[in-house]
Write a protein that holds these residues in place. Structure first.
Motif, PDB file in Angstrom:
ATOM      1  N   ILE A 102      44.385  53.882  33.886  1.00 62.64           N
ATOM      2  CA  ILE A 102      43.382  54.738  34.254  1.00 62.64           C
ATOM      3  C   ILE A 102      43.128  54.508  36.044  1.00 62.64           C
ATOM      4  O   ILE A 102      42.769  55.913  36.056  1.00 62.64           O
ATOM      5  N   ASP A 103      43.750  53.779  36.780  1.00 61.58           N
ATOM      6  CA  ASP A 103      43.844  54.068  37.893  1.00 61.58           C
ATOM      7  C   ASP A 103      44.106  55.943  38.235  1.00 61.58           C
ATOM      8  O   ASP A 103      44.234  56.191  39.084  1.00 61.58           O
TER       9      ASP A 103
ATOM     10  N   HIS B 104      42.531  58.681  37.668  1.00 60.20           N
ATOM     11  CA  HIS B 104      42.129  59.680  38.148  1.00 60.20           C
ATOM     12  C   HIS B 104      41.835  59.893  39.212  1.00 60.20           C
ATOM     13  O   HIS B 104      41.802  61.001  39.574  1.00 60.20           O
TER      14      HIS B 104
ATOM     15  N   GLY C 170      42.490  63.119  38.480  1.00 67.93           N
ATOM     16  CA  GLY C 170      41.636  64.196  37.568  1.00 67.93           C
ATOM     17  C   GLY C 170      41.485  64.263  35.832  1.00 67.93           C
ATOM     18  O   GLY C 170      40.684  64.915  35.757  1.00 67.93           O
TER      19      GLY C 170
ATOM     20  N   VAL D  39      40.567  62.377  32.360  1.00 69.05           N
ATOM     21  CA  VAL D  39      39.800  61.355  31.628  1.00 69.05           C
ATOM     22  C   VAL D  39      40.837  60.042  30.777  1.00 69.05           C
ATOM     23  O   VAL D  39      41.871  60.943  30.174  1.00 69.05           O
TER      24      VAL D  39
ATOM     25  N   ASP E  67      36.898  50.367  34.771  1.00 66.62           N
ATOM     26  CA  ASP E  67      36.486  52.142  35.208  1.00 66.62           C
ATOM     27  C   ASP E  67      36.829  52.832  34.221  1.00 66.62           C
ATOM     28  O   ASP E  67      36.915  54.041  34.586  1.00 66.62           O
TER      29      ASP E  67
ATOM     30  N   ASP F 252      36.496  55.918  30.962  1.00 67.02           N
ATOM     31  CA  ASP F 252      36.057  56.432  30.657  1.00 67.02           C
ATOM     32  C   ASP F 252      35.320  56.837  29.247  1.00 67.02           C
ATOM     33  O   ASP F 252      33.912  56.649  28.975  1.00 67.02           O
TER      34      ASP F 252
END
Lengths: 398, 398
Positions: free
Chosen positions: B171-172, B175, B178, B180, B200, B202
């Motif tokens: 995820i890091d 993100h 850019g 998802v 975090d 999505d």
């Protein structure tokens, strides 16, 4: 002749209730709890994972589909159950568009049930630019079919007024123009005779919680014409549609030549047990008998209401052959009037702005129910019971 | 401390069976039949159509979603149940692509459960040309994240080997580039601690028939990050996602600011009653306790098998923190060996070409089960019971 006294005895309807809402949610068949207990105790509990083989869970999509098929004129191996009607509409329209790749128009009508239109909106957002959803008045659908149209998507019976499309005429004209037809049977399956084979329908979809009485949110079904089964590419291509689901290949290959390719993900087997019990009620029902009885009861209801209920006006067609199996009336104070009816044990429903809707379901409704319902409505109007404060409050849902 | 003796007593498992397949289909909670009877007799039968209001049918998607949310680190109002996992994967990936409209790459891995890949294939067929699904080996997913990637779609725990992705790292990095992330929790929810908020995430999707024990084909769920709920456009836009479903507008307007917008069509309420009973078991379970216990039992099983079963080799990671909550072994004669185990009352399953898979589910499995299972396997190998003719026949399913 179908014995409707016998079918009536197969439902568990609360004492004193006259249930004229089987077009929205059918009542519980008496056999439903035992069927469910059988599934829970003798299948899930004891067989556990083996149930997919030993209890035929994997193919209930098809055995139940075939039983629905009998009610809509579909041959064996052309109908499967699963998912929701919204999903099945999407799947049918997307599959239909792929069959006519050079055209961009989906033709429906503004009397269609909104979720059909919403699902097409979502589908168009996923696709190339340039797709168009046309929604003329229902009367103008036939005239709107031309060489631009890829898919005609109509619900045969209008959920508000009961007005019925001439599906044979629509299908014939669509085919003459090279278009594909998706026929939504939500208010047709179990309500009126349907012949998807005889009319040469391309796709048909429907739900089982209305006239088929399988419980709230019961599974949907989809029919694909035999000539298309090996051609159609399922747009929602889940593992239950795969040629070899348990090979766990990374590439999707739809089950060749079989309706299984319209299955998607793992279906709810619990809900299938209720559907199976609900379909048992239909075993000795002839759809032509049901239709004759539905018209007889509807005509009686209309006569009684028109004779005794001033201000309450028939909505939709006067000719019973142009209606499905529910009857709607317009009344300025329809909302509180329906609440008063419900409080008196006569269950219909209300559709904005002013429609009182009553399902005519011969499986469990008879002349006495119809007479009593009309009498209750007449009394509510005469005594102005609908004016009571408690009937003015709007509920959140339905 | 979570009392696993208490949770074990809440399941109805056949006498003498050691059920190491809760990672595929969970066993029946003892409370399930009563919950279902309550729904049938006191809701559907008596309330009929009114149940949508009076029994909260309309919002069970959300109340049940919130209860699952607690198990995956999701706040109230961010998770809804309904549909199948295949559909929820499609919905999440399609919604994710719409958030990054200038990119065309979906990154997954070749160890993902196939239906996730199939649904993306179908989605790509619906969309503009130029979309690409990349499926490197699982170890190469992190390195494959770059500025081309629109959506990373991975199942955290490999359904075959139990290998676990480092979701926080994925995820890091996604993100930072850019992209998802769609996180499939099929083998995570109820199996290991999950923190969709803290990482975090999505989107997250999952099913409830494995570690959550809600029955075959029980409903799926979807989580959307709070920051996205008012932004995301549901690709499958059914009437249950509408701002005002009972206004019956012809235009789709997703419910503003609420997770209801990820609902689609009318969900199976019967299946919700089973899910509700299944979630009751989790009320006093701490996911960290469950994880510790799962590792303890898995390590015991591996030790016993490795000590007593020559030729049976651990598949997947040695480090328990790199595994989910099932343990897999490779064995050349895995198929007949698993059939022999099942015949002896030890239920695991087989995944081609040579994997014997065992779910470690502390809610209802304890040390004695683990020891007995390893002992049974050792005996089948020692006495070459797996060579018996009856264990060579391949079943159609699972």
């Amino acid at each position: 002749m179908t014995d409707f006294t016998k079918t009536r005895a197969m439902f568990d309807i609360p004492e004193g209730m006259i249930y004229l809402n089987g077009n929205s949610l059918g009542p519980m068949p008496k056999a439903a709890p035992d069927a469910m207990m059988g599934f829970l105790n003798d299948e899930w509990r004891t067989e556990l994972i083996k149930g997919w083989n030993t209890k035929n869970w994997f193919m209930q999509t098809n055995t139940l589909g075939d039983r629905i098929g009998r009610l809509i004129g579909a041959g064996a191996g052309t109908t499967v159950v699963g998912d929701t009607l919204s999903i099945k509409v999407f799947q049918a329209v997307a599959s239909g568009l792929a069959l006519v790749p050079d055209r961009k128009v989906i033709l429906s009508d503004n009397g269609n049930f909104p979720t059909d239109l919403y699902m097409v909106e979502g589908l168009m957002n996923l696709k190339d630019a340039g797709y168009e959803l046309r929604i003329p008045d229902p009367e103008d659908v036939l005239a709107g079919i031309n060489d631009d149209v890829a898919v005609v998507m109509v619900t045969e019976v209008d959920y508000r007024t009961g007005r019925k499309h001439d599906m044979k005429a629509i299908i014939d004209k669509a085919h003459a123009h090279g278009a594909v037809v998706v026929w939504d049977l939500a208010h047709s399956a179990g309500a009126i005779p349907v012949d998807v084979t005889g009319t040469d329908a391309d796709f048909a979809v429907g739900c089982t919680y209305k006239f088929l009485n399988a419980g709230p949110g019961a599974p949907a079904f989809i029919y694909v014409a035999p000539r298309l089964i090996d051609v159609v590419q399922p747009a929602l291509s889940g593992w239950f549609a795969h040629e070899a689901p348990f090979a766990f290949d990374t590439d999707f290959r739809p089950m060749p030549g079989k309706i299984e390719r319209m299955r998607i993900g793992t279906p709810s087997i619990a809900s299938f047990s209720l559907l199976s019990a609900a379909l048992d009620v239909w075993d000795d029902v002839d759809m032509n008998d049901l239709r004759a009885r539905s018209i007889e009861l509807a005509e009686l209801f209309i006569r009684e209401v028109e004779a005794r209920c001033p201000g309450v006006v028939l909505a939709g067609p006067r000719d019973p052959h142009e209606r499905g199996s529910h009857v709607s009336f317009r009344f300025e104070h329809g909302y509180p009037c329906m609440q008063a009816l419900i409080a008196a044990g006569v269950i219909g429903d209300f559709r904005a702005p002013d429609i009182m809707r009553f399902g005519i379901t011969p499986l469990f409704i008879d002349e006495n129910d119809i007479l009593k319902a009309a009498e209750t409505l007449a009394e509510i109007l005469k005594k102005e019971i609908w004016k009571e404060e408690r009937f003015q409050v709007r509920s959140k849902v339905t």
